[in-house]
Structure formats: structure tokens, C-alpha cells
Design an enzyme around this catalytic site. Structure first.
Site, PDB file in Angstrom:
ATOM      1  N   ARG A 189       0.824  -1.213   0.000  1.00 22.22           N
ATOM      2  CA  ARG A 189       0.000   0.000   0.000  1.00 22.22           C
ATOM      3  C   ARG A 189       0.857   1.262   0.000  1.00 22.22           C
ATOM      4  NH1 ARG A 189      -4.916  -0.048   4.098  1.00 22.22           N
ATOM      5  NH2 ARG A 189      -3.212  -0.259   5.592  1.00 22.22           N
ATOM      6  N   VAL A 237      -9.938   2.083  -3.748  1.00 24.60           N
ATOM      7  CA  VAL A 237      -9.378   0.738  -3.606  1.00 24.60           C
ATOM      8  C   VAL A 237      -8.324   0.671  -2.496  1.00 24.60           C
ATOM      9  CG1 VAL A 237      -9.854   0.209  -6.013  1.00 24.60           C
ATOM     10  CG2 VAL A 237      -7.633   1.154  -5.391  1.00 24.60           C
ATOM     11  N   GLU A 238      -7.984  -0.563  -2.116  1.00 23.88           N
ATOM     12  CA  GLU A 238      -7.015  -0.851  -1.042  1.00 23.88           C
ATOM     13  C   GLU A 238      -7.378  -0.134   0.254  1.00 23.88           C
ATOM     14  OE1 GLU A 238      -2.896  -0.490  -2.037  1.00 23.88           O
ATOM     15  OE2 GLU A 238      -3.041  -1.848  -3.750  1.00 23.88           O
ATOM     16  N   GLY A 239      -8.643  -0.156   0.599  1.00 24.95           N
ATOM     17  CA  GLY A 239      -9.130   0.516   1.803  1.00 24.95           C
ATOM     18  C   GLY A 239      -9.648   1.887   1.445  1.00 24.95           C
TER      19      GLY A 239
END
Length: 806
Positions: free
Chosen positions: A375, A497-499
Site C-alpha cells: 500500500r 481501492v485498497e481501503g
């Protein structure tokens, strides 16, 4: 009078010892010395000594302190401690802390920051950027990709596989490139400048996915089978986590596997029957191997004594029966391969679990540990690369485009957003460099990765909006020559995306930061959960009194900074950045103090007070962003020409911190505590302002002319001037326009008329006829006019070509 002097000395000593974070024993010994001096001069007597003994002895005798102070407080702490799920605990345990911990503790060591080595590319990594990356950028036609075929063309897919773009994280022993995190970031930044679809396609397999999971947790057999195939592109991976019922709350995935006996490839084996429904999975439509997260159940206890084993990760070939794959989502006209996948009672052996059967139930830990690295790389790098290119393009456009007889970049209304774009480009590149540098030092910076993901994607979104505002109609008319629209359309993808960013800001950054970065909270939580009562009491006692001293110290520091304006805080440099180090140290102390007070007064409710957590997270985040900016300025030689950009970025961070603290105090549930906090932190009110108009003017000017600072802002981007690259053409036209202006002024002067700054080719013909310019000067005017008209032009189409129905 003597007693007043003695009391003032005692108060000063108390403040000094707390400010310096002296130990309890050091403080006690210092006060004993002061008491002895008081007795020698007949200032204090036996009553004072008795009072001192009543306080000092219980605190300094371990058995008394633990039994009568720590033990009751431990019991209270256990009752008010917020409950923590297994997935939350694993997320807290994942990763490491780095300089973020220094920022959280109220006294950052700036020398330590500047002593971290500056990341550098190896010769192999630089050659890859100069060779294959440059080549694939030249192959890109983004309009063809995004509008006409909604995919990368076959020749680019082949080029990516042949040159191992999907193998940057894979070790060389398996045929991969084994690039540093910093090199991966530079590759993604450059690719984003050419095509966000290209960057996303390359970024995902090198981030959270089968490759990384296999290298970290796979069995030797899994690694030897899959990693060479992933390196050459023979296998295309995807990783399926998100489902319709579990988005940001990924721990609640309903997808499941049941351990049972079954037949696989003609043999009876112990395996799993998997059922899933996933969506938003990048590369899923074309994947040959599916990384799958699911909850593993063992109702017959064939593997262990537990029925619910927890989240597990497995590798599933997509050609197995009962797997549905191939359909696509269409995310905001940015058509990277992304889509759903389903599986209905797909039976596979247990050795399909990543790491084998012994890793059953360990999937969430695996995911959050890998996410703490990935991330910090992919989305922050894509965002930084996009805005670096946008900053140069928007600066060039602002200088070339004229209205009201002058370049629009000279208008104050344009300077304001243009300066924000430039400062963001500098800061974002600084953050990706510092964060990937931490990874290359062996860190897994979970808090920093959340900060980087949230703030860089948000700054990308705000910057692309600013760029669109500056370009006006040029930005909204789509076509082959529009270099902003797809970035504008696709900005929410990175935010989501990704949280999702809302979740990241309100729960993750501070939620993890408060526990991971605080020097004592994690130890207190561990002690409270320790079943060994004796050890629990010992550990809690040690952490508790360290915490108390830490809290008192940060109150002292915050108050001292407010009284003195933080002007006595040391700084590593006595130059134009001196004051910024002081103010950052002040806000660090404020953050540490507010965190402790919020934890004490709100207790378990702090977990539910998401807006309080979000604002505390904003302070921590901006401390990190500003630190990265200062480190970049230092790493690049403290070039004074760059300082306006640095100044704008730092003052923006400082203002954001002040605003976050002001809002937090205003909304703090306990109004008495809020009043005290305001008196300590802002005794004279808030005083910092946004970057000045003068600073914005300087930054905007730097973006509109070729200069070393502008070159550094765009370093590493795809700016090749081959006649086909839009951004290379913009750079060339900017230089042509600036170079032709003296010729234009000369013509106007000699002909005694101020001509409009267009139709420069006709003006060249007229000036040649009058024999007042050379043929070379005329050619310059003609070339500049050609470039100018191209820059301001917009695409148009035959009506029938825009229909979705052929």
C-alpha cells in the site's frame, strides 16, 4: 521570601525534569537534593519531609507501588479497554513502526531523519527505466487503449511479459528482476505519465498478490512451481479479497471453504470445497491463477480440533471446473482489466493453501503484513507520477495559453491552483521516496503506508481538479489530444481501492498509529491480556509509570512551546528551514499530549469517536508529509531555488495541522478538557495561515519556465520529445514560445504596433518581407505558432463516430 524562592525552584525543577523525560528515580534524587538544600537553609522542616516521604516512598518502592497503585489501575484498565477482534489484533501486530513513531512521541529526532540513506537506483534498475520502460511508454496510445479497445493492445501485453514487468518483486533465483521498492515506485511513476491503465496493470501483480504472498509464505514447492511462471508472464495472477458483502470490512468475507475428502486429478485427497463470490478484482478477467481469501471451516475436525480455522489464502488455477471468470467491470472509463469471479464448490487439495495446510487460518495476518508494504508503493507512486506530469503540463499550458493579451499563468486566479499542483508534486514525490526507502531498509511500515495511500490519492484528486479548472474547455473535451480527462475520471478509483479513504482516515491511520507508535500503549494492552497475573502486573506497572511520565512530559513540552512560540527548540539547520523544524516539533508534542488525554478521558469510546481519531490522524499524517518534504530538500542539496515549493508544501502541512487541532478541540466531548487543551495549545488563538500569495506566485512562476527546479519536479517522467509524446511536445512548445517572444517583441517595436500573440506564422512572413528579422527568427515564429495552435486545440468528431452502436 525564602520559601517563595524555594517553591519557584521546586516548580522549575519539576518542569525541567518532566520536559527532559527524566526517570522516576532521577526525579526523586533531584528532589531529595533540593529538600536537603531547603533544610540546610532552614526553609523547610520535618513536615515537608514527611509529606515528601508519603508521596515518594510508595512511588519508588516496587512492591508498594504495584500493590496499591498499579494493581487497582490494572483492574480498571481491563474493564475500560476496548474489545479487539482477532482481525483487528492481527492488523495491529502487522508491520513495523519507523520515523512515524518518533513523530508520535513528541520529540522527533531530526538528525535521525536526515541520517537515513537516500534511496538510489542500481545500474540494472536505471537501465530498465531508460530501456524497457521508455520503450513501452512510446508504444502507448492512451486514446486507443481507453476509448477504442478498452484494453492494452496485444503487442504491449507481449512486451510486458517478455521484459518481466510483472516480476519486479520476484527474486532473481526464480527469474524475476528483484527490484527495490524505490525502483518499483520510479517505474510506476513513469508509466502513469503515459497511461494509468498501463501503470495499474503493472502495479497490481507487484503489490498485494500471489507473487508477494508466495515469496513470503509459500512452500518451496509452490515457489518453484509458480514464481518462474509468474516472472515470465506464463501465469497471470490476481488476488480476490473483496466481495459484495465485504468491502472495507474485509474481515467479514462470507466466502468459505469446507475441509473434506474428495477426488482431484483421479486421486482421493484431503482438500477443501470452496465457494466464493468476489468483485472488483484487478486482472481477474484474464487471470490464470487466482489468489483467493476465504474463511476455512473444518466441521469434521479432519485437520485440527477447531471447526472455524479463520481466513485462509489459497492459489486456485482458473481453469478448474465450476469457476466463473472473464466478465469485466468498467471503472470510470479507465478500462484496466478488472472484474468479478465466482466459484461453486470448487474442490482443491489442502496443499493449494499458500504455505501449505499449516498456514490454514493465517490468511488475514499474511494479507495485512503484505499490505503494509504494497500500500506504500503502488497507489502512492501512481498518484505521484500522475501529478508530476500534470504539474509540468499545466505549467506549460498556463504559459502558452493567452487570454486578455497575456499568458493565463500570470493571472492570480490561475497562480493559486497552479501553486498547489506544484507543491503537491514536490511533496508527493518526497513521500514516495521516503516511504519506499523505509521498505528498502527492511521496514514494513503499516501506519506510513496508510498515510501515503490516503493523502497522496487525495492530493492527486484535488490536483487533477485544479488542473482541469486551469485548462477549462481544453480539459473537458475528450479525444486523442486530451491528457487530463482520464486522470480526472479515474481519480476516485485510487481513492476507493485498497481501503476506502474515508475508512483509512477515520479508523486506520490513527487507530493503528495510536497503538503501534505510542511507546507504552501496546505494552499496556499486552499486559492487560496476559493470563500470567504476576508478569501482567510487573509489565503493566512498568508501562503505566512510563506512560505517566511521558504524558506529563508532553504537557510540559506543549505548554513551553506555547509560551515561547517554540523558538528555543533545537533545529538541525539554522537556515530558511529552521522555523519549520521548530513548529513540527511543537505539533508533535501537541499530538502526543492530545492522544494521551483522549485515551484517558474517552477510554473505549475513542474507538467509536471516528472524527476525533480522524483529526488526530490528520496531525500525524501532516507531520509525516512535512518530514518527507524536509528530507527531500536536504537529500537534494538544500537548493535555495527549490525553497518556494518547499515553503508552500510545509506551510500547507502546518496550517492543516493547526486546523485539525482547532476542530478537534472545538468538537471534543468533554468541554472542560477542551478548554484546558485550548489554553495549553492555543493560548493566544490560532496564528498560522495558508501559504501566502507571494509564495504561490513564486511557485507558479517556477512551473511556467524551464529551470532546474522545474526539471527536478518532473524528474523520471516520460517527457521524450519524439513528436508523438504529448508531454514531450508540450515541453518543446513551451521552450519555443519563450524563445520566440523576444523576436515577437522586436517585430512589434520595429513595426510600431502591438500585434496579437497569434497567427505568428503570418507575422513572420510580414516581418521577413520588411527585412527586419532573419529567416531563422521567422522559422522560430512559425514553429512556435504551430505548437501554440496544437496546444490550445481540442478534438472533435464526426457525429456517427461517437455512437456506441456501430
Amino acid at each position: 521570601m525564602d520559601i517563595i524562592i524555594w517553591l519557584l525552584i521546586a516548580i522549575s525543577l519539576t518542569w525541567f525534569m518532566s520536559y527532559k523525560r527524566a526517570s522516576l528515580s532521577s526525579y526523586t534524587l533531584s528532589f531529595i537534593t533540593l529538600m536537603i538544600l531547603g533544610s540546610l537553609f532552614n526553609i523547610i522542616g520535618i513536615v515537608s519531609w514527611l509529606l515528601f516521604a508519603v508521596i515518594a516512598l510508595p512511588l519508588n518502592i516496587d512492591s508498594i507501588r504495584q500493590q496499591f497503585i498499579s494493581m487497582p489501575l490494572l483492574a480498571i484498565f481491563k474493564k475500560i479497554m476496548p474489545t479487539m477482534s482477532t482481525t483487528e489484533q492481527e492488523a495491529i501486530d502487522a508491520g513495523t513502526t519507523w520515523f512515524d513513531a518518533d513523530l508520535f512521541r513528541g520529540d522527533p529526532d531530526w538528525h535521525k531523519l536526515h541520517n537515513y540513506p537516500r534511496p538510489r537506483l542500481s545500474s540494472q534498475e536505471q537501465a530498465f527505466l531508460d530501456g524497457p520502460v521508455e520503450e513501452v511508454c512510446a508504444m502507448v496510445d492512451d486514446w486507443h487503449i481507453t476509448h477504442e479497445i478498452a484494453d492494452l493492445p496485444p503487442e504491449i501485453w507481449t512486451f510486458l511479459k517478455e521484459n518481466k514487468f510483472f516480476a519486479m518483486i520476484i527474486k532473481k533465483q526464480y527469474g524475476g528482476l528483484e527490484f527495490s521498492a524505490y525502483a518499483q515506485s520510479r517505474v510506476l511513476q513513469k508509466l502513469t505519465g503515459a497511461s494509468s491503465v498501463l501503470a495499474s496493470t503493472v502495479g497490481v501483480p507487484n503489490s498485494l498478490g500471489p507473487g508477494e504472498l508466495l515469496q513470503e509464505y509459500g512452500t518451496k514447492e509452490q515457489q518453484e512451481h509458480y514464481l518462474p511462471r509468474l516472472a515470465t508472464g506464463e501465469e497471470i495472477p490476481c488476488f480476490a479479497l473483496t466481495s459484495p458483502e465485504a468491502g472495507s470490512d474485509a474481515g467479514s468475507i462470507p466466502d468459505y471453504g469446507i475441509i473434506c475428502h474428495g477426488e482431484f486429478e483421479g486421486k482421493e485427497v484431503l482438500g477443501m470445497k470452496l465457494t466464493w463470490d468476489k468483485r472488483y478484482i484487478t486482472l481477474a478477467p484474464i487471470a490464470t491463477v487466482l489468489g483467493l481469501a476465504f474463511k476455512l471451516q473444518d466441521p469434521d475436525k479432519l485437520l485440527s480440533d477447531k471447526e472455524d480455522l479463520g481466513i485462509t489464502c489459497a492459489l486456485i488455477p482458473t481453469n478448474l471446473p465450476n469457476i466463473t471468470i472473464g466478465r469485466r467491470h468498467f471503472p470510470l472509463n479507465v478500462p484496466f482489466q478488472n472484474g468479478p469471479t465466482q466459484g461453486d464448490e470448487v474442490f482443491v487439495p489442502l496443499d493449494f493453501i499458500i504455505g501449505g495446510a499449516e498456514m490454514a487460518g493465517q490468511g488475514w495476518r499474511m494479507l495485512v503484513e503484505c499490505l503494509s508494504v504494497g500500500r506504500a508503493i503502488t497507489l502512492p507512486s501512481n498518484s505521484a507520477g500522475g501529478i508530476k506530469t500534470t504539474a509540468l503540463a499545466t505549467g506549460a499550458y498556463s504559459r502558452i495559453r493567452r487570454q486578455f493579451k497575456l499568458p493565463i499563468g500570470k493571472m492570480e486566479g490561475i497562480e493559486e491552483p497552479l501553486a498547489r499542483i506544484g507543491a503537491n508534486a514536490y511533496l508527493m514525490d518526497a513521500v514516495t521516496t521516503m516511504s519506499t526507502g523505509a521498505i528498502d531498509l527492511g521496514e514494513k511500515p503499516s501506519v506510513i503506508s496508510a498515510i501515503s495511500k490516503y493523502h497522496l490519492t487525495e492530493k492527486m484528486r484535488s490536483s487533477i481538479i485544479d488542473a482541469m479548472d486551469i485548462h477549462g474547455g481544453k480539459g473537458i473535451c475528450m479525444g486523442p489530444n486530451n491528457y487530463l480527462a482520464r486522470g480526472y475520471q479515474g481519480a476516485p478509483i485510487a481513492v476507493t481501492v485498497e481501503g476506502a479513504n474515508i475508512l483509512t482516515r477515520s479508523m486506520i491511520i490513527y487507530g493503528q498509529g495510536a497503538i503501534r507508535c505510542h511507546p507504552y500503549v501496546l505494552a499496556e494492552l499486552a499486559a492487560a491480556n496476559n493470563p500470567d497475573n504476576e508478569k501482567a502486573l510487573h509489565d503493566f506497572d512498568h508501562a503505566l509509570f512510563g506512560h505517566i511520565g511521558f504524558s506529563i512530559s508532553n504537557i510540559s513540552r506543549s505548554l513551553w512551546c506555547s509560551i515561547t512560540g517554540s523558538r528555543f527548540i533545537s533545529s538541525p539547520y539554522n537556515d530558511e528551514t529552521h522555523r519549520y523544524y521548530q513548529l513540527l516539533s511543537r505539533f508533535s508534542a501537541n499530538l502526543a499530549m492530545m492522544s494521551d488525554i483522549a485515551m484517558i478521558t474517552l477510554g473505549a469510546d475513542l474507538k467509536r469517536k471516528e472524527r476525533i481519531s480522524a483529526r488526530l490522524g490528520d496531525v500525524l499524517s501532516n507531520l509525516y508529509l512535512a518530514s518527507a518534504t524536509l528530507k527531500r530538500y536536504d537529500d537534494e542539496g538544500r537548493k535555495i531555488d527549490d525553497f518556494p515549493v518547499v515553503q508552500f508544501a510545509l506551510e500547507d502541512c502546518l496550517y492543516n495541522m493547526q486546523h485539525a487541532i482547532d476542530e478537534l478541540i472545538y468538537n471534543f466531548p468533554n468541554k472542560t478538557i477542551a478548554t484546558v487543551l485550548r489554553a495549553i495549545i492555543f493560548p493566544l488563538g490560532t496564528w498560522l495561515s495558508k501559504p501566502s500569495d507571494e509564495t504561490a506566485h513564486k511557485v507558479a512562476r517556477l512551473l511556467q519556465k524551464p529551470c532546474p527546479t522545474r526539471t527536478r519536479l518532473g524528474q523520471g517522467q516520460y517527457l521524450t520529445r519524439d513528436g508523438k509524446n504529448i508531454f514531450g511536445r508540450l515541453e518543446q512548445t513551451l521552450e519555443d514560445i519563450i524563445n520566440c517572444e523576444p523576436v515577437y517583441d522586436k517585430v512589434c517595436k520595429l513595426l510600431g504596433k502591438k500585434f496579437p500573440f497569434y497567427q505568428l506564422d503570418l507575422l513572420a512572413e510580414k516581418a521577413l518581407a520588411e527585412k527586419i528579422i532573419s529567416s531563422a527568427e521567422a522559422e522560430l515564429l512559425i514553429t512556435a505558432e504551430k505548437g501554440r495552435k496544437w496546444v490550445i486545440s481540442v478534438d472533435d468528431f464526426d457525429s456517427t463516430s461517437l455512437s456506441a452502436v456501430s
